[in-house]
Design a protein around this motif. Structure first.
Motif, PDB file in Angstrom:
ATOM      1  N   PHE A  97       0.834  -1.203   0.000  1.00 48.63           N
ATOM      2  CA  PHE A  97       0.000   0.000   0.000  1.00 48.63           C
ATOM      3  C   PHE A  97       0.871   1.256   0.000  1.00 48.63           C
ATOM      4  N   GLY A  98       1.851   1.301   0.883  1.00 45.88           N
ATOM      5  CA  GLY A  98       2.741   2.457   0.966  1.00 45.88           C
ATOM      6  C   GLY A  98       3.558   2.647  -0.298  1.00 45.88           C
ATOM      7  N   LYS A  99       4.111   1.557  -0.814  1.00 50.57           N
ATOM      8  CA  LYS A  99       4.905   1.631  -2.045  1.00 50.57           C
ATOM      9  C   LYS A  99       4.068   2.166  -3.205  1.00 50.57           C
ATOM     10  N   ALA A 100       2.844   1.697  -3.314  1.00 51.36           N
ATOM     11  CA  ALA A 100       1.962   2.151  -4.397  1.00 51.36           C
ATOM     12  C   ALA A 100       1.715   3.650  -4.302  1.00 51.36           C
ATOM     13  N   LYS A 101       1.502   4.146  -3.093  1.00 52.14           N
ATOM     14  CA  LYS A 101       1.267   5.579  -2.900  1.00 52.14           C
ATOM     15  C   LYS A 101       2.515   6.386  -3.247  1.00 52.14           C
ATOM     16  N   ILE A 102       3.665   5.914  -2.816  1.00 49.47           N
ATOM     17  CA  ILE A 102       4.917   6.609  -3.097  1.00 49.47           C
ATOM     18  C   ILE A 102       5.166   6.666  -4.595  1.00 49.47           C
ATOM     19  N   ALA A 160      -0.812  14.143  -0.999  1.00 48.79           N
ATOM     20  CA  ALA A 160       0.015  13.468   0.003  1.00 48.79           C
ATOM     21  C   ALA A 160      -0.700  13.424   1.353  1.00 48.79           C
ATOM     22  N   GLU A 161      -1.386  14.501   1.713  1.00 53.05           N
ATOM     23  CA  GLU A 161      -2.144  14.519   2.962  1.00 53.05           C
ATOM     24  C   GLU A 161      -3.281  13.503   2.917  1.00 53.05           C
ATOM     25  N   LYS A 162      -3.961  13.437   1.780  1.00 51.89           N
ATOM     26  CA  LYS A 162      -5.046  12.461   1.603  1.00 51.89           C
ATOM     27  C   LYS A 162      -4.486  11.036   1.706  1.00 51.89           C
ATOM     28  N   ASP A 163      -3.355  10.812   1.052  1.00 50.97           N
ATOM     29  CA  ASP A 163      -2.715   9.493   1.109  1.00 50.97           C
ATOM     30  C   ASP A 163      -2.299   9.142   2.526  1.00 50.97           C
ATOM     31  N   ALA A 164      -1.804  10.132   3.273  1.00 52.15           N
ATOM     32  CA  ALA A 164      -1.386   9.882   4.656  1.00 52.15           C
ATOM     33  C   ALA A 164      -2.579   9.463   5.507  1.00 52.15           C
ATOM     34  N   LYS A 165      -3.713  10.125   5.305  1.00 54.33           N
ATOM     35  CA  LYS A 165      -4.920   9.756   6.051  1.00 54.33           C
ATOM     36  C   LYS A 165      -5.363   8.343   5.681  1.00 54.33           C
ATOM     37  N   GLU A 166      -5.329   8.039   4.400  1.00 57.27           N
ATOM     38  CA  GLU A 166      -5.724   6.704   3.938  1.00 57.27           C
ATOM     39  C   GLU A 166      -4.757   5.652   4.491  1.00 57.27           C
ATOM     40  N   PHE A 167      -3.469   5.968   4.476  1.00 54.95           N
ATOM     41  CA  PHE A 167      -2.465   5.058   5.025  1.00 54.95           C
ATOM     42  C   PHE A 167      -2.733   4.811   6.505  1.00 54.95           C
ATOM     43  N   ASN A 168      -3.001   5.874   7.257  1.00 51.54           N
ATOM     44  CA  ASN A 168      -3.275   5.730   8.691  1.00 51.54           C
ATOM     45  C   ASN A 168      -4.497   4.865   8.945  1.00 51.54           C
TER      46      ASN A 168
END
Length: 182
Positions: free
Chosen positions: A40-45, A128-136
């Motif tokens: 999940f993290g790799k895909a976002k990065i 990036a903020e949206k991705d951080a929320k989704e990651f959390n």
């Protein structure tokens, strides 16, 4: 006195047992490692970097080209002033006027591109903020599953711990769970 000693020894025994139990009920996770290594993290990065890099490189190239053109106009203008002292003053003034108008257009275009670049950076920041929320959200779900499996009362970010026993580190388990979630 005897009752007091028994009560104290019983209380201290419970305290030691409670402390020992508490030590085994908290896990720690390295959130940066989870972000960098989970699918999940790799895909976002990769997604964020690809979008920002592609658009950003195009705009930076355009901005650099416009800056070079402006510098060339400045250099030509400085050369025209010198030539005008020797040659036809009317033609030199006309050339300077045309160059001045072209420079003004380039400056407007340059400002527009810089604003577009800044807007793209702001959009990337919002993404990036949206991705951080989704990651959390995914991280919390994964840690909840790991906590249940390992009978942990809490899982904290490893940044909050100065020392923890190696068995308290549940980063690998959380990564595995996050990879299942995808």
């Amino acid at each position: 006195m005897k009752k007091t000693l028994i009560a104290l020894s019983l209380a201290s025994g419970l305290l030691v047992a409670g402390t020992a139990m508490a030590a085994n009920t908290i896990g720690f996770v390295n959130t940066q490692e989870v972000f960098n290594t989970s699918s999940f993290g790799k895909a976002k990065i990769e997604s964020d970097n690809k979008d920002l890099k592609t658009e950003g490189q195009k705009l930076v190239k355009k901005i650099e080209d416009l800056q070079k053109q402006l510098i060339a106009y400045e250099d030509a203008r400085n050369g025209s002033v010198v030539d005008s002292a020797v040659g036809d003053i009317k033609d030199a003034k006309k050339d300077l006027d045309v160059q001045g108008k072209d420079q003004a257009k380039l400056r407007v275009e340059l400002k527009s591109l810089i604003k577009e670049y800044q807007a793209n950076l702001m959009e990337a920041r919002k993404d990036a903020e949206k991705d951080a929320k989704e990651f959390n959200t995914h991280l919390k779900a994964a840690t909840k599953v790991v906590a249940k499996e390992k009978h942990l009362e809490a899982i904290l970010p490893s940044e909050f711990s100065l020392y923890a026993h190696k068995d308290a580190n549940v980063t690998k388990e959380v990564i595995t769970e996050m990879n299942k979630d995808k």
